[in-house]
Design a protein around this motif. Sequence first.
Motif, PDB file in Angstrom:
ATOM      1  N   PHE A   1       0.853  -0.962   0.091  1.00  0.00           N
ATOM      2  CA  PHE A   1       0.403   0.043  -0.313  1.00  0.00           C
ATOM      3  C   PHE A   1       0.603   1.395   0.013  1.00  0.00           C
ATOM      4  CE2 PHE A   1      -2.039   3.106   2.773  1.00  0.00           C
ATOM      5  CZ  PHE A   1      -3.142   3.494   1.929  1.00  0.00           C
ATOM      6  N   CYS A   2       0.759   2.338  -1.083  1.00  0.00           N
ATOM      7  CA  CYS A   2       1.710   3.333  -0.921  1.00  0.00           C
ATOM      8  C   CYS A   2       0.518   4.225  -1.831  1.00  0.00           C
ATOM      9  CB  CYS A   2       2.661   3.042  -1.908  1.00  0.00           C
ATOM     10  SG  CYS A   2       4.029   4.454  -1.806  1.00  0.00           S
ATOM     11  N   VAL A   3       0.361   4.898  -0.913  1.00  0.00           N
ATOM     12  CA  VAL A   3      -0.363   6.839  -1.375  1.00  0.00           C
ATOM     13  C   VAL A   3       0.019   7.846  -1.065  1.00  0.00           C
ATOM     14  CG1 VAL A   3      -2.439   8.225  -1.258  1.00  0.00           C
ATOM     15  CG2 VAL A   3      -3.075   5.177  -1.029  1.00  0.00           C
ATOM     16  N   GLU A   4       0.878   8.674  -2.115  1.00  0.00           N
ATOM     17  CA  GLU A   4       2.037   9.407  -1.989  1.00  0.00           C
ATOM     18  C   GLU A   4       1.565  10.234  -1.629  1.00  0.00           C
ATOM     19  OE1 GLU A   4       3.839  10.893  -5.420  1.00  0.00           O
ATOM     20  OE2 GLU A   4       4.698   8.403  -5.340  1.00  0.00           O
ATOM     21  N   GLU A   5      -0.031  11.125  -0.896  1.00  0.00           N
ATOM     22  CA  GLU A   5      -0.544  11.776  -0.133  1.00  0.00           C
ATOM     23  C   GLU A   5      -0.181  11.648   1.415  1.00  0.00           C
ATOM     24  OE1 GLU A   5      -1.873  12.087  -3.435  1.00  0.00           O
ATOM     25  OE2 GLU A   5      -3.846  11.949  -2.195  1.00  0.00           O
ATOM     26  N   ILE A   6      -0.522  10.316   1.726  1.00  0.00           N
ATOM     27  CA  ILE A   6      -0.945  10.256   3.316  1.00  0.00           C
ATOM     28  C   ILE A   6       0.771  10.022   3.711  1.00  0.00           C
ATOM     29  CG2 ILE A   6      -1.269   7.710   4.837  1.00  0.00           C
ATOM     30  CD1 ILE A   6      -3.610   7.389   2.634  1.00  0.00           C
ATOM     31  N   ASP A   7       1.218   9.713   2.839  1.00  0.00           N
ATOM     32  CA  ASP A   7       2.665   9.207   3.619  1.00  0.00           C
ATOM     33  C   ASP A   7       3.002  10.936   3.364  1.00  0.00           C
ATOM     34  OD1 ASP A   7       3.677   6.807   3.140  1.00  0.00           O
ATOM     35  OD2 ASP A   7       5.730   7.476   2.042  1.00  0.00           O
ATOM     36  N   ALA A   8       2.740  12.071   2.232  1.00  0.00           N
ATOM     37  CA  ALA A   8       3.549  13.344   3.244  1.00  0.00           C
ATOM     38  C   ALA A   8       2.838  13.530   4.582  1.00  0.00           C
ATOM     39  CB  ALA A   8       3.055  13.934   1.301  1.00  0.00           C
ATOM     40  N   GLU A   9       1.283  13.194   4.522  1.00  0.00           N
ATOM     41  CA  GLU A   9       1.311  13.661   5.433  1.00  0.00           C
ATOM     42  C   GLU A   9       1.541  13.164   6.721  1.00  0.00           C
ATOM     43  OE1 GLU A   9      -3.031  13.214   6.196  1.00  0.00           O
ATOM     44  OE2 GLU A   9      -3.329  14.430   7.959  1.00  0.00           O
ATOM     45  N   ALA A  10       2.102  12.101   6.849  1.00  0.00           N
ATOM     46  CA  ALA A  10       2.813  11.190   7.795  1.00  0.00           C
ATOM     47  C   ALA A  10       4.510  11.579   7.967  1.00  0.00           C
ATOM     48  CB  ALA A  10       3.577   9.397   7.284  1.00  0.00           C
ATOM     49  N   THR A  11       5.176  12.193   7.156  1.00  0.00           N
ATOM     50  CA  THR A  11       6.407  12.325   7.461  1.00  0.00           C
ATOM     51  C   THR A  11       5.679  14.148   7.593  1.00  0.00           C
ATOM     52  OG1 THR A  11       6.687  11.807   5.181  1.00  0.00           O
ATOM     53  CG2 THR A  11       8.017  13.589   5.392  1.00  0.00           C
ATOM     54  N   ALA A  12       5.306  15.290   7.572  1.00  0.00           N
ATOM     55  CA  ALA A  12       4.601  16.422   7.958  1.00  0.00           C
ATOM     56  C   ALA A  12       4.488  16.382   9.547  1.00  0.00           C
ATOM     57  CB  ALA A  12       3.677  17.129   7.365  1.00  0.00           C
ATOM     58  N   ALA A  13       3.839  15.105   9.437  1.00  0.00           N
ATOM     59  CA  ALA A  13       3.289  14.815  11.553  1.00  0.00           C
ATOM     60  C   ALA A  13       4.780  14.683  11.888  1.00  0.00           C
ATOM     61  CB  ALA A  13       2.576  13.507  11.284  1.00  0.00           C
ATOM     62  N   ASP A  14       5.601  13.994  11.565  1.00  0.00           N
ATOM     63  CA  ASP A  14       7.007  14.001  12.461  1.00  0.00           C
ATOM     64  C   ASP A  14       7.920  14.595  12.141  1.00  0.00           C
ATOM     65  OD1 ASP A  14       6.093  10.857  12.797  1.00  0.00           O
ATOM     66  OD2 ASP A  14       7.795   9.642  11.828  1.00  0.00           O
TER      67      ASP A  14
END
Lengths: 306, 538
Positions: free
Chosen positions: B458-471
């Motif tokens: 599973f790889c959705v770039e928007e979700i990944d980007a939000e996770a990176t922002a949170a971290d």
Amino acid sequence: MAGYMLRRLVQAALILLGVSLITFFLLYVLPADPVRQIAGRSATPQTVANIRAQLGLDQPFIVQYGRYMAGLLQGDMGRSYLQKTDVATLIAARLPASLLLMAAGIGAELVIGLTMGVIAALWRGRAVDSGLMMTSFVTVSAPQFVVALLLLYLFAVKLGWFPIGGYGTPAHLVLPALTLGILGSGWYARMMRSSMIEVLRADFIRTARAKGLTRRRVILRHAMPNAILPIIAMIGIDIGIFMGGIVIVEGVFGWPGIGQLAWQAIQRVDIPIIMGVTLVSACAIVLGNLLADLITPLINPRIRIR
Amino acid sequence: MKKLLTSTALIAAMAMPAFAQETLDPKAQSGGGIVVTYKDDVATLDPAIGYDWQNWSMIKSLFDGLMDYAPGTTELRPGLAESYDVSEDGMTFTFHLRTGVKFHNGREMTADDVKYSLDRVTNPVTQSPGAGFFGAIAGYDAMADGSTTSLGGVTVIDPATVEITLSRPDATFLHVMALNFASIVPSEAVDAANGDFGKMPVGTGAFKLDEWTIGQRLVFAKNPDYWRAGLPYLDTVTFEVGQEPIVALLRLQNGEVDVPGDGIPPAKFQEVMGDPEQAARVVEGGQLQTGYITLNVTIPPLDNVDVRKAINMAINKDRITQIINGRAVPATQPLPPSMPGYTEGYAGYAFDPETAKQMLADAGFADGFETELFVMNTDPNPRIAQAIQQDLASIGVSASIQSLAQANVIEAGGAGTAPMIWSGGMAWIADFPDPSNFFGPILGCAGAEEGGWNWSKFCVEEIDAEATAADSMLDPTAPERLAMWSDVYMKVMEEAPWVPVFNEQRYTMKSARMGGDDSLYVDPVSIPVNYDYVYVTE
């Protein structure tokens, strides 16, 4: 004799080489990656690639096998991937316990099995015979795990005669040896029964009886030693069966032998340990068979080695 | 540089400079020893290598890191660092070390040891499975590709001060410094062990290794010079290995064992819980674990989100929970309930086979389809797989079960060849109590690469980007950050790459003579128990 020995030793070496090649190949084609096991779930692809290169697991099969055998010939069994310790050290620490249990287990199955076989042969066709043969059938088919736990529960937990698993004193040895003994006794009981029946029909037994010897002397001095002969060769073969069964019995009783080591290594694809234990077990089986072949002519002059 | 306090626990800790004098349990007694059993032998006690739940708590008691957790909780507190400062941009951490802390070999721990330990764990030659956790430290990439052997971002200021510079913001950095992988080790002992440090560990921890007989037992002895005054309470902890869980339970009932490390065997669970005397000695607690079914989004027809949602609705989680004697709570989302960032009030996909069947028909699979379910071959996992198989059959999906050894399932998952995997026996348990730990490796794009643990691919770039922002936020416990993480997992659930099935509960059994707060027996970071704080009452 010397020529025969040499031939058998060369054969043994070839068998071990074959075992090493087949095991190594099976581990190579196994759809499981030891590097994943070492690297753990959070490792980055770079860490994984690094570890793979360091262990030489990125090399073709023939190179990996060649390196392993080159090390082995110099006495180096390699290092465990996960325990990061020399495999030789790990096996050496555990082998004495396995050998002790094996010796005690074989002793127990011989005592139980041969006794059952002789009694059944002497009272052939009677209730005691069919009872014993039925028992031998049950012991041969009983699952080791269940028998081990039953003995443990009865004699260690309920009666408290023996420790609940562990290693160290002779008392610790009794239940695991008995488990192996009971389970293996069935084969010996059946072998001994038919061997004994055959011997009891032989001319020399009739002669012995005709000489006026007591029944007891005929059985103990003349019949039994001859009936045991074919059994001797079986012990050598039995070592192979033992090596398989000892894994479970060691597990239940917490016996620190190589069976447990192998079991854990297989779960985690720790190839150096799996190879090491397999080769040590194969050595034991080959040696067991060799010894059986060498001993038989010593006790039975009718068999000659050429 | 401004002092930045990152959590209430730390505020409390920093307000007390002499934190080593922590409040001790007034009922605690010093002395005595306990016996803990395990089936498997201990693989290693090297903190850079050990990464299974058995050696994790053992290593915790032998070693310390700069950061630590308050016993029985997920609250960070300083460990070998007495205090620390964080720069305003969150990129530089300055740790002030405790002075007078001694290794088990008698030498005093200094900033050079911190530098050495971090260099060692990130050096590829060490083969540490935890190296990747330190990826945010400046200079990590040069370490990882082997072009240097000194981690550029770690600088010794003076013997009691270490400065660590990051190359990118990392909200979880202090948690990383509390991982076993960040334990401080003395270089001379590592060198002297000549590759066998895992069998000859030397740390600063509450216990030191006294004896290790391979395949039989390990004995930990109290470290009399431990820097936390008054701890540990126990004189010895003996680990007996090679013991079947069922035999361990019999020995516990016989008074020979204090804690069965592998827990209560499933076959005996109801018997134990049905006996009030024994049940009283069982401590129940949550753990940071989720059991789930992965649905490979690259394999048709599981690439259809409606099919994945229908499967989510077809699984009877209550029945699966019953298979393991109710030792779990049904899960609604990837995060376990005790994890920060868990979305309260989210009900997940309701169990509704009729609607599921309809959804499948609407998606063009009125007659169902055939697929494969991979599962690890140890009990109770094949039984759980059968329950899943029956649930799928009820909506017309015919799944054949591939029951394999753990390593083979992991391989199939990593390679992306398994349409569905039941995660039991390999399920994700958090490395540290932060919501990010449930994303990157198992639901993020990084883990979806060949060989990664993201078995859904599973790889959705928007979700990944939000996770990176949170971290990238400085304070790991900030409500805005946790809200972002909650949102990330809600978006994941919309895409339904998993069926979250249950969150396993922990049940630790102990002997009658063991004392200490119940929380120590279900300590989230020390499984089965926190050896430093438990005691015996006789």
